[in-house]
Scaffold this motif. Structure first.
Motif, short mmCIF file in Angstrom:
data_model
loop_
_atom_site.label_atom_id
_atom_site.label_comp_id
_atom_site.label_asym_id
_atom_site.label_seq_id
_atom_site.Cartn_x
_atom_site.Cartn_y
_atom_site.Cartn_z
N LYS C 33 58.72 8.59 75.22
CA LYS C 33 59.17 7.24 74.82
C LYS C 33 60.32 7.34 73.81
CE LYS C 33 54.69 5.14 75.44
NZ LYS C 33 53.42 5.37 74.76
N ALA C 34 60.19 8.25 72.86
CA ALA C 34 61.21 8.37 71.81
C ALA C 34 62.57 8.75 72.40
CB ALA C 34 60.78 9.41 70.76
N VAL C 35 62.58 9.66 73.38
CA VAL C 35 63.83 10.07 74.01
C VAL C 35 64.42 8.89 74.80
CG1 VAL C 35 64.88 11.61 75.72
CG2 VAL C 35 63.28 12.52 74.03
N ARG C 61 60.89 4.72 65.90
CA ARG C 61 60.14 5.45 64.86
C ARG C 61 58.80 4.78 64.59
NH1 ARG C 61 59.02 4.88 59.52
NH2 ARG C 61 59.10 6.70 58.15
N PHE C 62 58.81 3.45 64.52
CA PHE C 62 57.57 2.72 64.26
C PHE C 62 56.57 2.94 65.40
CE2 PHE C 62 55.15 -1.27 64.94
CZ PHE C 62 54.33 -1.19 63.84
N GLU C 67 61.84 9.96 64.58
CA GLU C 67 63.06 9.29 64.13
C GLU C 67 64.29 10.08 64.61
OE1 GLU C 67 63.01 8.42 59.94
OE2 GLU C 67 65.17 8.05 59.86
N ILE C 68 65.03 9.49 65.55
CA ILE C 68 66.24 10.14 66.07
C ILE C 68 67.43 9.24 65.73
CG2 ILE C 68 67.40 11.10 68.10
CD1 ILE C 68 64.71 11.24 69.50
N GLY C 83 54.96 14.99 68.20
CA GLY C 83 56.16 14.34 67.69
C GLY C 83 56.08 13.64 66.34
N MET C 84 54.89 13.31 65.86
CA MET C 84 54.79 12.59 64.59
C MET C 84 55.58 13.30 63.49
SD MET C 84 53.43 9.88 63.15
CE MET C 84 52.16 9.35 64.30
N GLY C 85 56.47 12.56 62.82
CA GLY C 85 57.19 13.13 61.68
C GLY C 85 58.49 13.83 62.03
#
Lengths: 194, 194, 194
Positions: C33-35, C61-62, C67-68, C83-85
């Motif tokens: 999801k972050a990517v 990030r939330f 955080e990217i 991935g946390m942090g």
């Protein structure tokens, strides 16, 4: 109050090249939100509404990933950059213009010492002014980190740190050599042994 | 069930001086919520509803910052303090009365070893009873951490840890000296070389 | 596009034995999801809608704990596990098939160097192809981590890393011996001195 906010922003800008506008900082900096929530939680804690204060602290943790106990004592211009995973304990004290990166703990050393013997005593660190703590660093127990000290990334500090000291490793050692006064232009959290 | 809850609370209180009431713990301790969600996710995993179980595990991660694989095996009175960033892998096993701080990983060592060769084998650690793991410590691979061992903050453990061992550094070394039985009054996660 | 997604999934499956189906990965992998959010934020950043781009980055990030910065440059098949942090800075660059675990920082070294002198220069790391970075590792400053290098868990890297290097400790040292070519079957993030 706007004036105070502006000063806070200027202090952040001088510490983070990506902080290009006040609006940006207000909208997207979790560390700024976390300190804001802490001020409220601390105010409510002082009113002796302790459970409510800790609920606000936990709400802030949920929203920002930063956990600050409402009873901690925090000075001016604390800047927590990125911030995910930061934990600041109940009896921690922080001076002015301190910078913390993500993953930093200002923690205790229970359950090493019996929990019942620790109620009412200071069990978390004190950070004086202008201290910088690198990402992932753990400062544990009622130690004092003096003015302008820098704690390296992932360092574990369990003893007092002298003024301007540069602490690196596990357990952290002071790699500051010589007696010249602290050089604030030096790399803080990327600090490394030569 | 309330009796069980009370016992769990008493076990937490003995490990955290800030845990002053059952209500406070229930409302504001993310580690307590994470273990509660794990129990549900684990139950659903055993029903073979694996995707649903992992979705509950991810919901718990979102709410608490703690990620526990639903297939992990966890004993009584696990206390995860603060908890942000904790990761507990699929084949990890945890005994009774274990304490974990935030940032702890009970992880694997893929992709070091080919992923396809790892399916169905144990690839995460086993923690026996009364183990304490300090903030940021990483325990990796199918190692065994024996009863009453303490893992220092930010330590990286990739080998078995003997009963009552005190592991510090990267890679972690046992700094426990002498043969007297483990002293449970000693500092656990602020542990440091003299 | 579905084809691309499938290739991405295959690349994840080869790196994580718990990734058993595409559906599971899509539903429960925060790193995926972050990517995905990063791709959107990066597109919007390129349109010069910088505040909006950073708001999307903060939303991600939330939701994911990762955080990217939208201005970072990221190649194909980046897999962030747990991935946390994780924090990836503004001028970081990542090649193809890179694997990051939770708690990894690709960070800068401000406020060591005056913030105003850092605007517009590269201040974050470059990771080439097939690099693996263990949980909690901190890579800081404009260093280059060459192809197939592995960074051990909780390591702190502040210098360039040669091709196939294996970096361990604080500050990280290369424990790769001999000159044979990088052995991709070796343990990446549980890496340890013998």
């Amino acid at each position: 109050m706007f004036d105070q906010l502006k000063k806070y922003f200027e202090s952040i800008k001088s510490r983070d090249p990506a902080a290009t506008s006040l609006l940006l900082v207000l909208l997207t900096y979790p560390g700024v939100k976390a300190v804001f929530f802490y001020r409220i939680a601390n105010f409510i804690w002082e009113l002796n509404l302790k459970i409510l204060a800790r609920m606000i602290s936990q709400l802030a943790r949920f929203l920002t990933g930063i956990e600050i106990h409402p009873a901690a004592k925090i000075g001016k211009n604390l800047f927590i950059d990125h911030g995910m995973g930061v934990v600041i304990g109940e009896t921690a004290q922080i001076g002015d213009n301190v910078t913390l990166y993500h993953g930093v703990t200002l923690g205790g050393i229970s359950p090493a010492i019996k929990s019942s013997e620790q109620v009412g005593i200071k069990r978390h660190p004190t950070l004086e002014n202008d201290v910088i703590v690198g990402s992932g660093a753990q400062i544990l127990g009622p130690v004092i980190v003096k003015n302008c000290a820098r704690i390296g990334s992932n360092a574990v500090v369990t003893k007092d740190v002298p003024r301007g000291g540069i602490m690196v490793g596990i357990p952290a050692k002071n790699i500051k050599t010589g007696t010249k006064k602290p050089d604030t232009s030096f790399a803080p959290y990327a600090v490394t042994k030569k």
